[in-house]
Design an enzyme around this catalytic site. Structure first.
Site, mmCIF file in Angstrom:
data_model
loop_
_atom_site.group_PDB
_atom_site.id
_atom_site.type_symbol
_atom_site.label_atom_id
_atom_site.label_comp_id
_atom_site.label_asym_id
_atom_site.label_seq_id
_atom_site.Cartn_x
_atom_site.Cartn_y
_atom_site.Cartn_z
ATOM 1 N N GLU A 126 38.086 38.287 37.472
ATOM 2 C CA GLU A 126 37.088 37.883 36.481
ATOM 3 C C GLU A 126 36.524 36.507 36.848
ATOM 4 O O GLU A 126 37.285 35.563 37.037
ATOM 5 C CB GLU A 126 37.738 37.819 35.095
ATOM 6 C CG GLU A 126 38.099 39.203 34.569
ATOM 7 C CD GLU A 126 39.241 39.186 33.558
ATOM 8 O OE1 GLU A 126 39.541 38.130 32.990
ATOM 9 O OE2 GLU A 126 39.859 40.264 33.360
ATOM 10 N N LEU A 172 36.041 42.918 32.761
ATOM 11 C CA LEU A 172 37.187 42.260 32.129
ATOM 12 C C LEU A 172 38.315 43.280 31.923
ATOM 13 O O LEU A 172 38.462 43.847 30.854
ATOM 14 C CB LEU A 172 36.733 41.668 30.785
ATOM 15 C CG LEU A 172 37.508 40.498 30.192
ATOM 16 C CD1 LEU A 172 36.771 39.963 28.970
ATOM 17 C CD2 LEU A 172 38.922 40.824 29.849
ATOM 18 N N SER A 173 39.071 43.533 32.990
ATOM 19 C CA SER A 173 40.138 44.515 32.868
ATOM 20 C C SER A 173 41.236 44.209 33.863
ATOM 21 O O SER A 173 41.096 44.436 35.065
ATOM 22 C CB SER A 173 39.603 45.928 33.118
ATOM 23 O OG SER A 173 40.689 46.806 33.271
ATOM 24 N N GLU A 174 42.326 43.671 33.365
ATOM 25 C CA GLU A 174 43.433 43.330 34.247
ATOM 26 C C GLU A 174 44.053 44.589 34.859
ATOM 27 O O GLU A 174 44.530 44.567 35.991
ATOM 28 C CB GLU A 174 44.496 42.536 33.482
ATOM 29 C CG GLU A 174 44.131 41.074 33.238
ATOM 30 C CD GLU A 174 43.030 40.877 32.206
ATOM 31 O OE1 GLU A 174 42.805 41.788 31.394
ATOM 32 O OE2 GLU A 174 42.398 39.798 32.213
ATOM 33 N N GLN A 211 43.001 35.512 35.587
ATOM 34 C CA GLN A 211 42.448 34.205 35.200
ATOM 35 C C GLN A 211 43.518 33.227 34.675
ATOM 36 O O GLN A 211 43.492 32.050 34.999
ATOM 37 C CB GLN A 211 41.379 34.439 34.151
ATOM 38 C CG GLN A 211 40.352 33.373 34.103
ATOM 39 C CD GLN A 211 39.077 33.914 33.478
ATOM 40 O OE1 GLN A 211 39.043 34.174 32.282
ATOM 41 N NE2 GLN A 211 38.045 34.072 34.269
ATOM 42 N N PHE A 212 44.403 33.749 33.857
ATOM 43 C CA PHE A 212 45.552 32.976 33.368
ATOM 44 C C PHE A 212 46.735 33.935 33.357
ATOM 45 O O PHE A 212 46.579 35.110 33.013
ATOM 46 C CB PHE A 212 45.319 32.467 31.945
ATOM 47 C CG PHE A 212 44.383 31.299 31.856
ATOM 48 C CD1 PHE A 212 44.858 29.995 31.975
ATOM 49 C CD2 PHE A 212 43.034 31.498 31.655
ATOM 50 C CE1 PHE A 212 43.993 28.925 31.899
ATOM 51 C CE2 PHE A 212 42.162 30.419 31.573
ATOM 52 C CZ PHE A 212 42.646 29.123 31.695
ATOM 53 N N PRO A 241 48.758 43.034 30.407
ATOM 54 C CA PRO A 241 48.144 44.370 30.396
ATOM 55 C C PRO A 241 48.332 45.094 31.735
ATOM 56 O O PRO A 241 48.408 46.318 31.779
ATOM 57 C CB PRO A 241 46.651 44.094 30.140
ATOM 58 C CG PRO A 241 46.587 42.740 29.542
ATOM 59 C CD PRO A 241 47.791 41.979 30.027
ATOM 60 N N HIS A 297 47.937 31.062 27.345
ATOM 61 C CA HIS A 297 47.469 30.400 28.560
ATOM 62 C C HIS A 297 48.567 29.565 29.207
ATOM 63 O O HIS A 297 48.293 28.866 30.161
ATOM 64 C CB HIS A 297 46.269 29.496 28.248
ATOM 65 C CG HIS A 297 44.999 30.231 27.971
ATOM 66 N ND1 HIS A 297 44.827 31.029 26.873
ATOM 67 C CD2 HIS A 297 43.834 30.286 28.653
ATOM 68 C CE1 HIS A 297 43.602 31.542 26.889
ATOM 69 N NE2 HIS A 297 42.983 31.104 27.961
#
Ligand SMILES: Cc1ncc(C[n+]2csc(CCOP(=O)(O)OP(=O)(O)O)c2C)c(N)n1
Lengths: 321, 388
Positions: free
Chosen positions: A28, A57-59, A81-82, A88, A128
């Site tokens: 992402e 946006l899909s881990e 991203q974090f 997920p 985070h």
């Protein structure tokens, strides 16, 4: 060149993408914006949109898609991203990435890297700040690498991308930019699965990794303790030998980690010492860790974090017996 | 036989005889966008929802609240008084139009939308505390049946579950999950919306398509031309609405809620735009151009609504400056209250993990308290945080 940890990540990616056109970077906001921490800066400009990809946006798709790319022969480097958003995709790590080699009896493998910033201390929102290397280290077949210096970061990341098996590369974001050191411009590897002795000493062994290295070194300096400091670098599979050899010499040990205490990596370090160096111990092994609580939101997160006085306190306890 | 069972799932004979397999394409779907007030201020008088003058003026007031609150939050963030903040400037009509339909017993799960909580009584102070990373703020969120989801998409299964419970209870309340265009890509969203479709769970999915998920624009997020059409694949009806038109959003969401109250899930896509950065730590110049932003800025939802109010003769009763002043004063008060929020003790870290603190946690707390007592230098490391 003088570089920070995040610049070393960026440099390693530039180096390996130039050297191997099978390397693909995905995640992402990694392309157009260069990543929220700028770890993938300028990769799109240099290597183009086929190799540097902003994903939806899909881990699940990022980690599972990377696994498929890797099985097919590419060398994906995925960014989460974090670290709090890896859960997920946990299923993809457990059910696929870590067991492709096993499942296919060696016919296929998954040479992939999942990079992600982890840890507390940057004033972020919920999810985070976690340090869950213990949870991920529990997955057989997955390697968990946690650098703590810019030099190691580049060398470890290059090794990770070239490694034939999946690597979860956890970047200590709290120290992403906190210091620079000399990082060679050229290509070099720091081997996976090998701990580093950061400082030699006779009185106590202190084992830490990632974000915990600076406070650990600070505690040692401050306490004026003759400590041997070991940076695990690869949390799983663990280089127990370096730890055990050191404990045989010092007879005392403190393990420091940011993640929760119970069922954590520290427990495993203690177990290895029990297995192989119990008779050399002169004091119980001390653990300095995060608490068995969620990481608090930013106003209190610094209470969660093991700071030098806590580490020093444990060292003194280990030395007092 | 229920309506669903009568759905014939066996293949029908398309193209029989001519041998041609035919694609079902996106163009086979016509997805209209519901609108009442056009960007130029002209409007369809017959479609104006049945709201009294007071309610119409309230819509304006709440939109201004949203804008002023965001401006003030961005400002205090820049002064170092918050960790980060996600502004909703540009989305006021979408947010206020939808949230005006809320009843006190309804449940709300939000992604990017803070004002709906104010509309249901959450004090501004608690929202400031939340963005300062003080857990206590969330207490009043929960008291007002509201939650903010930081892990994108993670709240949709929760919303499905709560609406499931409401359904079992034969209640009249509605669960609404707000989500962004980015969230529609998450596995959690697919699984939750599918569950709602399969079990006919009366949930309302309100998607604010603000065109971006951080730097990722809508075109890169999905190959579909609208989000609304995705609902059909889950067997859920959808409404697509102009999210810059507060009356249309209000109308769409109230219409949807009637359906939800009858026990059916509904998906609403509200087409809007995030004018500010994704959050205060984001730099949007890296991924979008000024012209695009200017184009959307020209279609300001508050201005558009103002034209309507003027045409209806309602504007004269509205003192815009007084409204702004009032909200500024409310914010000042909230900020002062947030600043006065007492310093807490470390036991707060250990509370609420379990109903009853297990011995191991109690031990960790006691050890830590002891350490803080013995080594006050610990406090040198506990940096000065944004207020609180
Ligand atoms: C599961 C997960 N992955 C990544 C993130 C990081 N992140 C925070 S907001 C965001 C974009 C969200 O976009 P969208 O769903 O469209 O909502 P918007 O903020 O635009 O309203 C991302 C990727 C996150 N919070 N959760």
């Amino acid at each position: 060149m003088q570089a920070t940890i995040v610049e070393a990540v960026n440099d390693a990616l530039h180096t390996e993408m130039a050297a191997d056109d099978r390397v693909v970077v995905l995640g992402e906001d990694v392309a157009k914006s260069g990543g929220v921490f700028r770890a993938t800066d300028e990769l799109l400009e240099e290597f183009g949109g086929d190799r540097v990809v902003d994903t939806p946006l899909s881990e699940i798709a990022i980690v599972g898609g990377a696994t498929g790319l890797a099985m097919y022969g590419y060398r994906p480097v995925a960014e989460i991203q974090f670290s709090g958003f890896l859960p997920p995709a946990f299923d993809q790590l457990v059910s696929n990435a870590s067991r492709i080699r096993w499942r296919t009896r060696g016919a296929l493998n998954a040479p992939m890297v999942v990079r992600m910033p982890y840890g507390a201390g940057v004033r972020a929102l919920e999810h985070h700040s976690e340090s869950l290397e213990g949870a991920y280290g529990h997955i057989p077949g997955l390697q968990i690498v946690v650098p703590s210096t810019p030099h190691d970061t580049k060398g470890l990341l290059l090794s990770a991308i070239r490694d034939p098996d999946p690597v979860l590369f956890m970047e200590p974001k709290r120290i992403y930019r906190s210091f620079r050191e000399e990082v060679p411009e050229d290509d070099y590897e720091v081997p996976l699965g090998e701990a580093a002795v950061r400082r030699e000493g006779e009185d106590v062994t202190v084992v830490a990794w990632g974000s915990m290295m600076p406070p650990t070194l600070e505690a040692v300096e401050e306490g004026d303790v003759d400590a041997e400091v070991i940076d695990l670098r690869t949390v799983s599979p663990m280089d127990a030998e370096t730890v055990v050899e050191s404990v045989k010499k010092t007879g005392r040990c403190v393990v420091v980690h940011e993640g929760p205490r119970s069922i954590g990596v520290g427990s495993d370090v203690v177990a290895r010492i029990n297995d192989e160096a119990l008779m050399y111990l002169e004091a119980p092994v001390e653990r300095v860790t995060g608490f068995d609580t969620p990481v608090p939101l930013l106003s209190m997160e610094d209470y969660y974090f093991p700071h030098p006085p806590r580490i020093l306190d444990a060292m003194e306890r280990a030395l007092s017996v | 036989m229920s309506e669903r069972e009568s759905n014939d799932r066996s293949p029908s004979a398309t193209g029989a005889g001519d041998g041609g397999a035919r694609y079902l394409t996106q163009d086979d779907l016509e997805v209209p966008t519901h609108r009442i007030v056009a960007p130029d201020g002209s409007y369809n008088a017959g479609a104006v929802p049945d709201l009294d003058d007071e309610e119409l003026r309230d819509l304006y007031r709440w939109m201004v609240t949203d804008r002023v609150f965001c401006r003030r939050m961005v400002n205090i963030q820049r002064r170092g008084e918050l960790g980060t903040f996600g502004s909703t400037r540009g989305q006021e009509a979408s947010i206020v139009g939808s949230a005006s339909t809320l009843e006190p017993d309804d449940w709300l799960f939000v992604g990017r939308a803070w004002t709906p909580m104010f509309m249901r009584g959450v004090p501004m102070r608690d929202m400031i505390l939340f963005w300062r990373g003080i857990e206590e703020g969330q207490k009043s969120f929960a008291e007002h049946n509201s939650q903010i989801a930081i892990s994108i998409g993670s709240h949709l299964p929760l919303a499905a579950g709560v609406s499931w419970g409401m359904d079992l209870d034969d209640g009249d309340a509605v669960t609404t999950a707000y989500l962004g265009d980015g969230a529609t890509s998450t596995g959690a969203a697919h699984e939750a919306i599918n569950l709602a479709g399969a079990l006919r769970l009366p949930a309302l999915f309100f998607c604010q398509n603000n065109q971006y998920a951080i730097s990722t624009n809508f075109e890169s997020q999905t190959g579909a031309s609208t989000i609304a059409q995705k609902a059909l694949a889950y067997g859920i009806d959808a409404i697509r609405v102009d999210g810059q038109d507060v009356l249309a959003v209000y109308d769409a969401v109230s219409t949807a809620k009637e359906r939800v109250r009858q026990g059916e899930p509904v998906f609403v896509e509200s087409v809007t735009y995030r004018l500010d950065a994704h959050t205060t730590s984001d730099d949007p110049t890296r991924y979008r151009d000024d012209e695009e932003v200017e184009r959307w800025e020209e279609d300001d939802p508050i201005e558009r609504y103002r034209s309507f109010l003027e045409a209806e003769g309602l504007w004269d009763d509205i003192d815009h400056d007084a409204i702004v002043e009032e909200i500024e004063a409310e914010f000042d008060e909230a900020l002062a209250a947030a600043n006065e929020f007492e310093q807490r003790g470390v036991e707060e870290l250990f509370a609420y993990v379990y109903d009853e603190m297990p011995p191991e946690l109690a031990r960790q707390l006691a050890e830590f308290e002891d350490l803080l007592e013995r080594r006050p230098e610990m406090y040198d490391y506990v940096e000065q945080r944004p207020k609180g």
